[in-house]
Structures are given as structure tokens and as C-alpha cells.
Scaffold this motif. Structure first.
Motif, mmCIF file in Angstrom:
data_model
loop_
_atom_site.group_PDB
_atom_site.id
_atom_site.type_symbol
_atom_site.label_atom_id
_atom_site.label_comp_id
_atom_site.label_asym_id
_atom_site.label_seq_id
_atom_site.Cartn_x
_atom_site.Cartn_y
_atom_site.Cartn_z
ATOM 1 N N LEU A 1 29.703 42.639 55.633
ATOM 2 C CA LEU A 1 29.996 43.806 54.813
ATOM 3 C C LEU A 1 31.249 43.564 53.975
ATOM 4 O O LEU A 1 32.242 43.028 54.472
ATOM 5 N N VAL A 2 31.173 43.967 52.724
ATOM 6 C CA VAL A 2 32.317 43.903 51.810
ATOM 7 C C VAL A 2 32.493 45.310 51.240
ATOM 8 O O VAL A 2 31.861 45.668 50.238
ATOM 9 N N PRO A 3 33.317 46.145 51.875
ATOM 10 C CA PRO A 3 33.458 47.534 51.417
ATOM 11 C C PRO A 3 33.965 47.656 49.983
ATOM 12 O O PRO A 3 33.631 48.611 49.291
ATOM 13 N N GLU A 4 34.766 46.673 49.525
ATOM 14 C CA GLU A 4 35.256 46.705 48.150
ATOM 15 C C GLU A 4 35.380 45.278 47.640
ATOM 16 O O GLU A 4 35.936 44.414 48.320
ATOM 17 N N GLU A 5 34.842 45.042 46.429
ATOM 18 C CA GLU A 5 34.874 43.710 45.830
ATOM 19 C C GLU A 5 35.855 43.711 44.655
ATOM 20 O O GLU A 5 35.572 44.272 43.589
ATOM 21 N N PRO A 6 37.030 43.080 44.819
ATOM 22 C CA PRO A 6 38.037 43.127 43.759
ATOM 23 C C PRO A 6 37.628 42.392 42.478
ATOM 24 O O PRO A 6 38.157 42.685 41.410
ATOM 25 N N LEU A 7 36.690 41.463 42.563
ATOM 26 C CA LEU A 7 36.313 40.716 41.362
ATOM 27 C C LEU A 7 35.602 41.579 40.331
ATOM 28 O O LEU A 7 35.642 41.285 39.139
ATOM 29 N N GLY B 1 35.308 45.305 41.068
ATOM 30 C CA GLY B 1 35.686 46.688 41.300
ATOM 31 C C GLY B 1 34.631 47.547 41.959
ATOM 32 O O GLY B 1 34.838 48.748 42.136
ATOM 33 N N ASN B 2 33.505 46.964 42.346
ATOM 34 C CA ASN B 2 32.440 47.737 42.979
ATOM 35 C C ASN B 2 32.623 47.803 44.496
ATOM 36 O O ASN B 2 33.429 47.069 45.068
ATOM 37 N N THR B 3 31.841 48.656 45.113
ATOM 38 C CA THR B 3 31.994 48.899 46.548
ATOM 39 C C THR B 3 30.648 48.788 47.258
ATOM 40 O O THR B 3 29.595 48.681 46.635
ATOM 41 N N ASN B 4 30.717 48.810 48.592
ATOM 42 C CA ASN B 4 29.531 48.911 49.460
ATOM 43 C C ASN B 4 28.596 47.709 49.321
ATOM 44 O O ASN B 4 27.397 47.867 49.136
ATOM 45 N N TYR B 5 29.130 46.510 49.438
ATOM 46 C CA TYR B 5 28.299 45.311 49.392
ATOM 47 C C TYR B 5 27.965 44.853 50.809
ATOM 48 O O TYR B 5 28.816 44.887 51.702
ATOM 49 N N ALA B 6 26.723 44.427 50.992
ATOM 50 C CA ALA B 6 26.296 43.828 52.253
ATOM 51 C C ALA B 6 25.519 42.571 51.935
ATOM 52 O O ALA B 6 24.587 42.594 51.123
ATOM 53 N N TYR B 7 25.902 41.459 52.565
ATOM 54 C CA TYR B 7 25.242 40.171 52.381
ATOM 55 C C TYR B 7 24.440 39.859 53.641
ATOM 56 O O TYR B 7 25.001 39.759 54.729
ATOM 57 N N PHE B 8 23.140 39.704 53.470
ATOM 58 C CA PHE B 8 22.253 39.442 54.593
ATOM 59 C C PHE B 8 21.855 37.974 54.622
ATOM 60 O O PHE B 8 21.517 37.396 53.581
ATOM 61 N N LEU B 9 21.898 37.396 55.800
ATOM 62 C CA LEU B 9 21.321 36.062 56.043
ATOM 63 C C LEU B 9 20.018 36.263 56.787
ATOM 64 O O LEU B 9 19.984 36.840 57.879
ATOM 65 N N LEU B 10 18.926 35.792 56.177
ATOM 66 C CA LEU B 10 17.600 35.970 56.735
ATOM 67 C C LEU B 10 16.929 34.602 56.923
ATOM 68 O O LEU B 10 16.969 33.763 56.034
ATOM 69 N N GLY B 11 16.338 34.400 58.079
ATOM 70 C CA GLY B 11 15.629 33.155 58.337
ATOM 71 C C GLY B 11 14.150 33.295 58.017
ATOM 72 O O GLY B 11 13.546 34.360 58.189
#
Length: 261
Positions: free
Chosen positions: A242-248, A250-260
Motif C-alpha cells: 500500500l502507498v497511501p500517498e505518492e509524492p511523485l 500527488g495522488n493517493t490510495n495506491y495498492a500494488y498487487f503481486l499475482l502468480g
């Protein structure tokens, strides 16, 4: 803390619009999205597509940092999963190549998929400028994401998609892309997909109208819902960051999923 009356009115308007305005049909939303991305007159289109030297990416270090950051996260994920180097990589929504210039050297083939011909050209230019010769552009029909797997002769080792799912016309459409992603990935391969997650508030929910106005947060998912939907499509969910805030950006609420696969 009391809100200013004007802010209260704005919040009330947004609440009423979300709950009372009729939803646009799926086909209508797809049409709106296609018109937005394929019109050269769309303001900030190239910036939204992460073209080098455009808008906030006139700062070249910022442009490079976005893809470099995603690659660093992928390396962490791959190490955790015990995955080897990917030979064939497919990026769904390659835009201007901000990911491609970092990920392409990992393998021999980099398939960049987009619905905008100009972005495919731009991605190809960035890779050619660094001497990479394994780029394969793939123009997709936005009305039929299910048709994409039929266009490839063999599956990929890594499916990559970042800063794209929030731009998709609807949550249902995103699940269609997710199903196509599973078909595109070989058994044992990995997918890294970033979404914007819902905080279970009306302001962060998926929108069903006015694509142009909501483009950067058109589609969101609760984290648990995306996890279980990926599982239902045949993936093995392995991790989420989870990345609640992305300074690059300015957006919010990012989630990066790793899926097999």
C-alpha cells in the motif's frame, strides 16, 4: 471543526451527484474513455500518459523516477516469489514509456499495449533511443479487452500495469482486463498490477459518469475485493503493498498487487 458553508455545499452536491445521478452504460463509458484518450485536443493527454518532457515530466528526473520506483518494487516482489528474469514482458497501458525504459532491458521482448497509437510511437522512440530492439507495439481495441490474448503467439513471463486501472471506464471493465491478464500470463509467471483503493467512502468509490472529469480516479476497488477477484480469475495473490500517498504525482490510495500465474 466546522466546514465553510461553500465547502459544505460542494460536498452535498458531490454526494447528491454520486448517489442520485443515473449511471452511464458500460458501452457509454468505454466510448467516453476512448474519445478522451484518442483526441489530440484533450488537455494534458500526453502528461497523463507519462510522456517524457511533458507537463510535470519536463523534470526528467521525475519521469525517470516513476519507472525506476516501479522496477525497484518489482525486484522486491520477484525476490520474494523466487522468480527468475522475465524473457517476455507485456505492459498493459505503456503510455510514453516511463516503465518501459526500465523494465525492457530485463528481457528480450517487451510488448507495449495501448489504445493510443501516438503513445505506442512515443514508447517505441524512447526504447529505440536507448538501443533496445525488442519492442513490439500492440494497439488494443478498448471495446474488447478479451480479444488481446488472441493477438499474441505465446504468453508472457511478466504482466505489468501501473497507473492504468484507475483510468479504466469502470470496475467491471477492470475485471475484464484482469481476466485477459490471466490468459496472457504463462503458468508460473508473475503479474504486478497497481490500482487505487477505495476507503469505503463515497468520495473514493468507483465513478459511473463523467469520465473526463473523473479520469484519474474513475475506478477504484476495496483491497480485499481486488484480491478475491484476482483469485477468482485464476491468479494466486502473493502480496500487496500500500502507498497511501505518492509524492511523485500527488495522488493517493495506491495498492500494488503481486499475482502468480
Amino acid at each position: 471543526m466546522c466546514l465553510h458553508p461553500l465547502r459544505r455545499l460542494r460536498r452535498l452536491y458531490r454526494w447528491m451527484e454520486f448517489h442520485l445521478r443515473p449511471a452511464t452504460s458500460e458501452a457509454g463509458l468505454v466510448g467516453e474513455a476512448n474519445a478522451f484518450w484518442n483526441s489530440p485536443a484533450t488537455a494534458r493527454r500526453e502528461e497523463y500518459s507519462h510522456w517524457r518532457g511533458v507537463g510535470v515530466f519536463a523534470d526528467d528526473e521525475r519521469w525517470l523516477a516513476i519507472g525506476r520506483q516501479n522496477l525497484a518494487l518489482y525486484r522486491q516482489f520477484a525476490l520474494m516469489a523466487g522468480a527468475g528474469a522475465p524473457r517476455r514482458i507485456l505492459e498493459w497501458g505503456c503510455g510514453g514509456g516511463a516503465n518501459a525504459v526500465h523494465f525492457a532491458p530485463l528481457g528480450t521482448t517487451y510488448i507495449g499495449l495501448d489504445i493510443v497509437p501516438e503513445s505506442l510511437d512515443e514508447c517505441g522512440r524512447q526504447l529505440a533511443a536507448m538501443g533496445y530492439r525488442g519492442f513490439h507495439p500492440l494497439l488494443a481495441d478498448p471495446a474488447s479487452p478479451e480479444a488481446v490474448p488472441e493477438k499474441l503467439s505465446e504468453p508472457c513471463d511478466l504482466f505489468l500495469s501501473t497507473y492504468v486501472f484507475e483510468l479504466l471506464p469502470s470496475a467491471e471493465y477492470g475485471l475484464r482486463v484482469l481476466a485477459a491478464a490471466r490468459r496472457l500470463l504463462r503458468p508460473g509467471g508473475l503479474a504486478m498490477i497497481q490500482i487505487r483503493y477505495s476507503r469505503h467512502s463515497w468520495t473514493s468509490r468507483t465513478k459511473r459518469f463523467s469520465y473526463r472529469r473523473h479520469v484519474a480516479n474513475m475506478t477504484t476497488y476495496p483491497i480485499d475485493v481486488f484480491w478475491t477477484e484476482a483469485e477468482a480469475k485464476g491468479f494466486v495473490p502473493l502480496a500487496v503493498r500500500l502507498v497511501p500517498e505518492e509524492p511523485l504525482n500527488g495522488n493517493t490510495n495506491y495498492a500494488y498487487f503481486l499475482l502468480g500465474g
